[in-house]
Scaffold this active site. Structure first.
Site, PDB file in Angstrom:
ATOM      1  N   SER A 168       0.849  -1.190   0.000  1.00 12.80           N
ATOM      2  CA  SER A 168       0.000   0.000   0.000  1.00 12.80           C
ATOM      3  C   SER A 168       0.891   1.249   0.000  1.00 12.80           C
ATOM      4  O   SER A 168       1.673   1.447  -0.919  1.00 12.80           O
ATOM      5  CB  SER A 168      -0.971  -0.043   1.180  1.00 12.80           C
ATOM      6  OG  SER A 168      -1.945   0.959   1.066  1.00 12.80           O
ATOM      7  N   GLU A 243     -17.260   9.241  -1.873  1.00 12.10           N
ATOM      8  CA  GLU A 243     -17.126   9.740  -3.242  1.00 12.10           C
ATOM      9  C   GLU A 243     -15.777  10.446  -3.419  1.00 12.10           C
ATOM     10  O   GLU A 243     -15.106  10.285  -4.450  1.00 12.10           O
ATOM     11  CB  GLU A 243     -18.262  10.700  -3.566  1.00 12.10           C
ATOM     12  CG  GLU A 243     -18.237  11.253  -4.979  1.00 12.10           C
ATOM     13  CD  GLU A 243     -18.279  10.170  -6.048  1.00 12.10           C
ATOM     14  OE1 GLU A 243     -17.673  10.385  -7.124  1.00 12.10           O
ATOM     15  OE2 GLU A 243     -18.911   9.112  -5.811  1.00 12.10           O
ATOM     16  N   HIS A 279      -7.335  -5.634  -1.127  1.00 11.89           N
ATOM     17  CA  HIS A 279      -6.123  -4.908  -0.757  1.00 11.89           C
ATOM     18  C   HIS A 279      -5.545  -5.456   0.547  1.00 11.89           C
ATOM     19  O   HIS A 279      -4.322  -5.575   0.677  1.00 11.89           O
ATOM     20  CB  HIS A 279      -6.471  -3.424  -0.604  1.00 11.89           C
ATOM     21  CG  HIS A 279      -5.305  -2.538  -0.317  1.00 11.89           C
ATOM     22  ND1 HIS A 279      -4.298  -2.296  -1.233  1.00 11.89           N
ATOM     23  CD2 HIS A 279      -4.977  -1.820   0.802  1.00 11.89           C
ATOM     24  CE1 HIS A 279      -3.414  -1.464  -0.701  1.00 11.89           C
ATOM     25  NE2 HIS A 279      -3.808  -1.170   0.526  1.00 11.89           N
TER      26      HIS A 279
END
Length: 300
Positions: A168, A243, A279
């Site tokens: 990450s 969003e 992930h």
């Protein structure tokens, strides 16, 4: 918590003193010590797994794992208490934090990122914590001038067989080190690197690296493994934050980075996509691949 986990993998976990646990063969040994960063005054916890066998003529190959509190137990589960050759010769170094938790989310934001404008910083997990960024050069200096020397004062290490693993933001940091300090490690593993961070700022360092290496190539033996996940798990956030996070995370991924870097002469490059993993769930699988890649084997 971490020490209990390590003991479950057949490792003797102690402080500055190490002990040996006998089984079918001498057990690998874990030394844990803290380092105080000279440039920042921050404290880090280092986990050093010593191989049980004598060092090879050139010294032990070494794998440095970011987020060491979480990734060291994963790596030692892969290696096991009686690892086969050649994995038995691997020294493992976890760079972590003085905490019993597997991750220190706020510290890793600071350590693994460039200075980032507020509008490009994602919402915090709890919606209240202040995310500090911009510490990657301080952290890199700490790794180079304090962690590596501390390890090499304790064990004979092959300086031509250093591997860096990050996931990450740690994967983003691994790419940054490759692009700016290629000679510090020979093998790099970037697991689901956060290429999107900071408006994909890493692509600027990548462009400079590409321009330079297109002319001169990379040093002999330089290797890079990039891995990605294929299953998206949405973080529970208010609609507006969700969003915004989606917008921030748009753009290139590790897949596109790998395709671009494939043009560099002499770079041993491998790419693997964990299509069915998220992930988070890919992390232990990527740690396992890092071990194999460090010894010349590409992911299956």
């Amino acid at each position: 918590m971490l020490l209990v986990a390590l003991a479950g993998f057949g490792i003797q976990a102690v402080g500055a003193e190490t002990v040996t646990a006998g089984s079918m063969k001498e057990a690998r040994k874990m030394e844990r010590f803290d380092l105080h960063a000279d440039r920042t005054g921050l404290d880090y916890r280092i986990f050093l797994i010593r191989p049980s066998e004598p060092p090879p003529p050139g010294g032990y190959p070494v794998i440095y794992l970011l987020d060491g509190n979480a990734t060291v137990p994963m790596m030692e589960k892969v290696i096991g208490p009686n690892p086969p050759t050649p994995y038995s010769s691997a020294a493992i170094v976890g760079i972590g934090y003085p905490s019993d938790k597997p991750f220190d989310i706020l510290r890793r934001y600071r350590d693994l990122t460039p200075p980032t404008p507020p509008e490009l910083i994602p919402p915090s997990r709890d919606g209240a914590s202040v995310i500090e960024t911009g510490g990657r050069d301080d952290f890199l200096a700490f790794v180079e001038t304090q962690v590596i020397p501390a390890v090499e004062s304790r064990l004979p290490i092959d300086r031509q067989r250093r591997t860096l693993f990050g996931h990450s933001l740690g994967g983003l940091f691994s790419l940054y080190v490759l692009y700016t300090r290629e000679d510090l490690f020979q093998t790099y593993v970037a697991a689901d690197p956060a290429v999107w961070w900071g408006g994909q700022a890493i692509l600027r360092e990548q462009a400079v690296f590409l321009d330079r290496k297109a002319r001169e190539g990379v040093a002999a033996g330089t290797a890079l493994l990039i891995e990605t996940s294929g299953r998206l798990v949405e973080r529970p956030l208010p609609a507006a934050d969700a969003e915004r996070l989606k917008r921030l995370r748009s753009g290139q991924t590790g897949r596109e980075v790998a395709a671009t870097l494939a043009t560099i002469p002499g770079l041993r490059l491998a790419f693997h996509d964990f299509a069915e993993e998220s992930h988070g769930s890919m992390l232990p699988l990527a740690v396992a691949d890092a071990l194999r890649f460090a010894f010349g084997r590409n992911p299956d």
